[in-house]
Scaffold this active site. Structure first.
Site, PDB file in Angstrom:
ATOM      1  N   HIS A  75       0.999  -1.181   0.215  1.00 31.49           N
ATOM      2  CA  HIS A  75       0.010  -0.013   0.109  1.00 31.49           C
ATOM      3  C   HIS A  75       0.818   1.226   0.025  1.00 31.49           C
ATOM      4  O   HIS A  75       0.278   2.361  -0.575  1.00 31.49           O
ATOM      5  CB  HIS A  75      -1.055  -0.120   1.201  1.00 31.49           C
ATOM      6  CG  HIS A  75      -0.535   0.382   2.441  1.00 31.49           C
ATOM      7  ND1 HIS A  75      -0.405  -0.390   3.343  1.00 31.49           N
ATOM      8  CD2 HIS A  75      -0.439   1.642   2.869  1.00 31.49           C
ATOM      9  CE1 HIS A  75       0.145   0.415   4.428  1.00 31.49           C
ATOM     10  NE2 HIS A  75       0.065   1.448   4.152  1.00 31.49           N
ATOM     11  N   ASP A 128      -0.295  -7.397   1.547  1.00 35.05           N
ATOM     12  CA  ASP A 128       0.200  -6.154   1.711  1.00 35.05           C
ATOM     13  C   ASP A 128       1.740  -6.144   1.629  1.00 35.05           C
ATOM     14  O   ASP A 128       2.377  -5.741   2.776  1.00 35.05           O
ATOM     15  CB  ASP A 128      -0.152  -5.225   2.730  1.00 35.05           C
ATOM     16  CG  ASP A 128      -0.156  -4.081   2.953  1.00 35.05           C
ATOM     17  OD1 ASP A 128       0.314  -3.460   1.620  1.00 35.05           O
ATOM     18  OD2 ASP A 128      -0.503  -3.277   3.521  1.00 35.05           O
ATOM     19  N   SER A 224       4.031   2.530   8.312  1.00 32.28           N
ATOM     20  CA  SER A 224       3.778   1.281   7.367  1.00 32.28           C
ATOM     21  C   SER A 224       5.025   0.932   6.527  1.00 32.28           C
ATOM     22  O   SER A 224       5.847   1.719   5.920  1.00 32.28           O
ATOM     23  CB  SER A 224       2.537   1.898   6.358  1.00 32.28           C
ATOM     24  OG  SER A 224       1.312   1.754   6.944  1.00 32.28           O
TER      25      SER A 224
HETATM   26  C1  4AZ Z   1      -1.854   3.562   8.467  1.00 35.32           C
HETATM   27  O1  4AZ Z   1      -2.870   4.286   8.198  1.00 35.32           O
HETATM   28  C2  4AZ Z   1      -1.865   2.498   9.736  1.00 35.32           C
HETATM   29  N1  4AZ Z   1      -2.504   0.967  14.323  1.00 35.32           N
HETATM   30  C3  4AZ Z   1      -0.734   1.795  10.016  1.00 35.32           C
HETATM   31  C4  4AZ Z   1      -0.909   1.185  11.259  1.00 35.32           C
HETATM   32  C5  4AZ Z   1      -1.891   1.031  12.019  1.00 35.32           C
HETATM   33  C6  4AZ Z   1      -3.046   1.700  11.619  1.00 35.32           C
HETATM   34  C7  4AZ Z   1      -3.042   2.707  10.435  1.00 35.32           C
HETATM   35  C8  4AZ Z   1      -1.838   0.252  13.233  1.00 35.32           C
HETATM   36  O2  4AZ Z   1      -0.963   3.629   7.684  1.00 35.32           O
END
Ligand code: 4AZ
Length: 269
Positions: A75, A128, A224
């Site tokens: 993503h 992902d 992420s």
């Molecule tokens: C995001 O939006 C995201 N709490 C990444 C990790 C988490 C929530 C959102 C986990 O990239």
């Protein structure tokens, strides 16, 4: 959160990001700073063009799994995050060896090749994962991906998540790499937390989840693609979740063992 909304908020949050000093003792949510030598395999994905000059243009995390191979979340390379197909982001780089994103240390390495899992599903968040081949080898120490039968995936293990992402859930992005300890949870607990909603659907084949009963410590936006580590081995990549650090909504990670075939096939070796 729906990917489109999440991405829009993420883009706004990154643009408006304030220096980390504003929330230096929060985390990753609920974490603490990392000693630079501790995590040489933690890297940042960056584009100055798309995300500005501050914080090296960081927008996602990644993990060095070979001297020229980086794994990250699919993503992170999607339109939802970049606003463009990744092929059109001309200054996409992997930042290696830079703990403090406002400093010049380490290298910004060009990308030779990108493989995004063809079955990545932005609704369920399944598969992902992406593999990036760097244009040059870097000296920094890679991390080993834990094999599927390794005990490190067991529920109850303490894991550490690393990232430069949101420290509070309100768009305060870190300048220095941070980490937080979270517990690997049972698949049944993860599936119960995420039976299927606009945020995603838990699937143990390509995901694992980790968190704290009371919430608090967690990955968040901007983390992420970054590493989840147990006993020095990679077990996950930050992928998704409902909010950050909420009780009953653990962080969901791409299961690292699911990356092994792709790294063998598409990595630089
Ligand atoms: C995001 O939006 C995201 N709490 C990444 C990790 C988490 C929530 C959102 C986990 O990239």
């Amino acid at each position: 959160m729906r990917p489109t909304i999440r991405a829009a908020l993420g883009a706004v949050a990154l643009i408006l990001a304030v220096p980390a000093s504003a929330a230096a003792d929060e985390s990753v949510v609920g974490g603490k700073p990392v000693r630079p030598s501790q995590s040489p395999w933690a890297v940042a994905l960056a584009s100055h063009q798309r995300f500005g000059e501050q914080r090296s243009g960081q927008f996602c995390g990644g993990v060095l799994v070979g001297h020229a191979t980086v794994v990250t979340a699919a993503h992170c390379l999607g339109r939802e995050v970049l606003g463009l197909p990744w092929q059109e982001v001309k200054d996409l780089r992997v930042v290696v060896g830079r703990n403090n994103l406002t400093a010049k240390e380490g290298q910004e390495v060009k990308i030779a090749k990108v493989w995004v899992h063809p079955h990545y599903n932005s609704w369920t968040n399944e598969d992902d994962m992406a593999v990036i081949t760097l244009q040059e080898r870097v000296p920094n120490q890679p991390i080993q991906i834990a094999g599927p039968n390794d005990g490190v995936y067991e529920a109850g293990n303490t894991a550490t998540v690393y990232g430069w992402g949101d420290m509070t859930g309100d768009g305060s992005y870190a300048s220095r790499l941070r980490s937080a300890r979270v517990n690997v949870l049972r698949d049944t607990v993860c599936a119960r937390a995420y039976p299927g909603s606009a945020d995603g659907t838990y699937n143990a084949a390509s995901m694992l989840c980790a968190g704290e009963p009371k919430g608090g410590r967690d990955a968040c936006q901007g983390d992420s693609g970054g590493p989840l580590v147990v006993r020095g081995q990679l077990v996950g990549l930050v992928s998704w979740g409902t909010g950050c650090g909420r009780a009953g909504s653990p962080g969901v990670y791409t299961r690292a063992s699911a990356l092994l075939p792709a790294v063998l096939t598409h990595g630089a070796g």
